[in-house]
Design a protein around this motif. Structure first.
Motif, short mmCIF file in Angstrom:
data_model
loop_
_atom_site.label_atom_id
_atom_site.label_comp_id
_atom_site.label_asym_id
_atom_site.label_seq_id
_atom_site.Cartn_x
_atom_site.Cartn_y
_atom_site.Cartn_z
N ASP A 1 3.03 -6.91 -5.30
CA ASP A 1 3.84 -6.94 -4.09
C ASP A 1 3.17 -6.20 -2.94
O ASP A 1 3.29 -6.59 -1.77
CB ASP A 1 5.22 -6.33 -4.37
CG ASP A 1 6.19 -7.33 -4.96
OD1 ASP A 1 5.95 -8.55 -4.83
OD2 ASP A 1 7.19 -6.90 -5.57
N THR B 1 -5.02 -2.45 -2.94
CA THR B 1 -4.12 -3.56 -2.63
C THR B 1 -4.27 -4.08 -1.20
O THR B 1 -3.56 -5.00 -0.80
CB THR B 1 -2.66 -3.14 -2.86
OG1 THR B 1 -2.38 -1.97 -2.08
CG2 THR B 1 -2.41 -2.84 -4.33
N TYR C 1 -2.88 5.35 -13.93
CA TYR C 1 -3.75 4.27 -13.44
C TYR C 1 -5.19 4.71 -13.17
O TYR C 1 -6.04 3.87 -12.88
CB TYR C 1 -3.18 3.68 -12.14
CG TYR C 1 -1.70 3.38 -12.22
CD1 TYR C 1 -1.20 2.44 -13.12
CD2 TYR C 1 -0.79 4.07 -11.41
CE1 TYR C 1 0.16 2.17 -13.18
CE2 TYR C 1 0.57 3.81 -11.48
CZ TYR C 1 1.04 2.85 -12.37
OH TYR C 1 2.39 2.60 -12.44
N SER D 1 10.32 -3.59 -5.65
CA SER D 1 9.95 -4.75 -6.47
C SER D 1 11.08 -5.15 -7.42
O SER D 1 11.15 -6.31 -7.85
CB SER D 1 8.67 -4.48 -7.25
OG SER D 1 7.55 -4.53 -6.40
N SER D 2 11.97 -4.22 -7.75
CA SER D 2 13.08 -4.55 -8.63
C SER D 2 14.02 -5.58 -8.02
O SER D 2 14.83 -6.19 -8.72
CB SER D 2 13.88 -3.27 -8.97
OG SER D 2 14.36 -2.66 -7.79
N THR E 1 5.19 -2.96 -6.98
CA THR E 1 4.03 -3.29 -7.81
C THR E 1 2.80 -3.57 -6.97
O THR E 1 2.88 -3.87 -5.77
CB THR E 1 4.32 -4.54 -8.65
OG1 THR E 1 4.49 -5.67 -7.77
CG2 THR E 1 5.56 -4.35 -9.52
N ASP E 2 1.64 -3.49 -7.63
CA ASP E 2 0.40 -3.82 -6.94
C ASP E 2 0.43 -5.24 -6.38
O ASP E 2 -0.06 -5.50 -5.28
CB ASP E 2 -0.79 -3.68 -7.90
CG ASP E 2 -1.25 -2.24 -8.05
OD1 ASP E 2 -0.51 -1.33 -7.62
OD2 ASP E 2 -2.36 -2.03 -8.58
#
Length: 459
Positions: free
Chosen positions: A207, A251, A240, A166-167, A204-205
């Motif tokens: 993505d 997801t 989480y 995700s970065s 990430t969730d």
């Protein structure tokens, strides 16, 4: 296995005769593996045309004929999770815990990777796998167009995914999709593709959810690291309130055709979620790396099997495993499972062979094409020489294959009917030339004085 009649009289592309053939008498029962002696394989148009007797095959004209007395023909091994170009980093980061291995060595070095480094690493990896009886591998890495080109040239079968974090922003996910759509079905159908988010702790969730939606929209599978070790699971729960597997469920990824790498951190509470996928989720286990990193748990193969989850064999990359030897992975899977379960009757040699063949093929989405030797399947197989002193005498052929034979006993490797190695001679790759050039590139590749890294390991 359905008994095969005599092959047709037309010339065959390849006939292998005089061998013992491993046969699967029941695809869903790990105990129903047998051996057909004094047998022959007849190959036409890249598929197995017949599994017959050596006597019947003597009358079949063939372009290529291999006499294989004293050898066993078995489905080619499948490396269900690796990072092939990382052979260039073999031995670079030794005796480190996983967080230092990533942050201090591997991810800094990977900022130096060029397409040429990846090509040379992939060539060396493919040579190693062909010599070790691997006919297909699932790769999850960078510069994957380059890896695909090497696969097309050398003749292996591969399931490829362009990894992303995700970065990288949206472009990482978009590039993974673009690769998967462009390359699926390449190399005459030998290349299949997947979307390849790195892991729940680096993606990430949002993505992951987008990836699941793209997978459903385009009919693509997904290949991801998840619940790799117990620390990752514990950290996910603390942050989480969910395990990594529960994140995949939330997801939508458990609703896709999903290949999970490692899963040594899978908990009992995850099993009903995995069972609910009806076999669409598979796990790849690479036990040598878990021992190397001193992880306290291994992939819970017995529990996953009870939940209907296929478990394929893998090596991971050679930077963490030092080897792409799936033969060793088969042996270690059997031994570590016995130790983990405290039960010498589990995992049996026949069960290990089942994981190495049928279940590995299912794990990479190829269960209808490879993994068994029967008419109509793609001609992906290896010949293993059992005449050496370390494999004699043979009281139990399955046990000899799993616990006595070695990757170096593979004499011949065939993929899609093409002989890639015969009598230990590689026919499609030049190892010496590859090693010479790669060796000259290592100083630039392994430099870490720039202070960069592709990602941070923070679980």
């Amino acid at each position: 296995m359905t008994p095969a009649g005599p092959p047709s009289a037309a010339p065959a592309d390849l006939v292998v005769t005089g061998c013992t053939v491993l046969v699967h008498e029941g695809h869903d029962d790990a105990e129903r593996i047998g051996f057909r002696r004094d047998a022959a394989l007849v190959v036409r148009d890249r598929v197995i045309d017949a599994v017959t007797t050596a006597a019947a095959a003597r009358e079949v004209p063939a372009v290529t004929r291999i006499e294989a007395q004293g050898q066993v023909a078995l489905p080619g091994l499948i490396n269900c999770h690796t990072h092939a170009p990382m052979v260039a980093l073999r031995g670079l980061a030794e005796d480190l815990p996983v967080e230092q291995w990533f942050n201090d060595v591997v991810w800094p070095v990977e900022t130096n990777l060029t397409e040429r480094d990846v090509e040379l690493g992939a060539r060396l990896a493919c040579a190693e796998m062909i010599r070790g009886g691997v006919t297909c591998f699932a790769d999850h890495y960078f510069h994957m167009d380059t890896v695909a080109a090497v696969v097309a040239e050398c003749g292996l079968r591969a399931h490829l995914g362009a990894a992303y974090f995700s970065s990288q922003g949206p472009r990482g996910r978009e590039a993974s999709l673009d690769f998967a759509l462009r390359l699926r079905g390449a190399a005459g159908g030998r290349i299949t593709t997947a979307l390849a988010p790195h892991a729940p702790y680096t993606v990430t969730d949002a993505d992951l959810t987008a990836t699941a939606e793209l997978a459903r929209e385009h009919g693509l599978p997904v290949h991801i690291h998840a619940a790799e070790n117990r620390d990752q699971t514990d950290t996910s729960l603390a942050r989480y309130g969910l395990t990594p597997i529960e994140v995949l469920d939330r997801t939508g990824l458990l609703g896709t055709d999903l290949l999970i790498a490692h899963g040594t951190g899978i908990l009992e509470r995850d099993l009903p979620l995995l069972e609910r996928t009806g076999g669409r989720t598979a796990v790849a286990t690479a036990p040598r790396g878990y021992l190397r990193f001193a992880w306290p748990t291994t992939t819970p193969v017995r529990a996953l099997r009870a939940a209907g989850v296929p478990v394929g064999l893998a090596t991971d990359g050679a930077a963490s495993n030092n080897s792409l030897d799936v033969w060793e992975a088969m042996t270690l899977t059997s031994l570590t499972q016995k130790s983990a379960e405290g039960d010498s009757r589990w995992l049996t040699s026949r069960q290990a062979l089942h994981h190495a063949t049928v279940q590995s093929a299912r794990a990479v989405g190829l269960g209808d094409r490879v993994g068994t030797l029967e008419p109509g399947r793609r001609a992906d197989f290896v010949l293993v020489d059992l005449t050496g002193p370390h494999t004699q005498p043979v009281h139990d052929l399955a046990a000899t294959l799993v616990h006595s034979a070695r990757a170096s006993d593979v004499r011949t490797t065939v993929v899609d009917g093409r002989v890639l190695m015969r009598d230990r001679e590689l026919l499609t790759l030049d190892v010496a030339k590859t090693v010479r050039e790669l060796s000259g590139r290592l100083p630039a590749l392994t430099s870490r004085d720039h202070g960069r890294r592709v990602q941070e390991y923070d679980t």
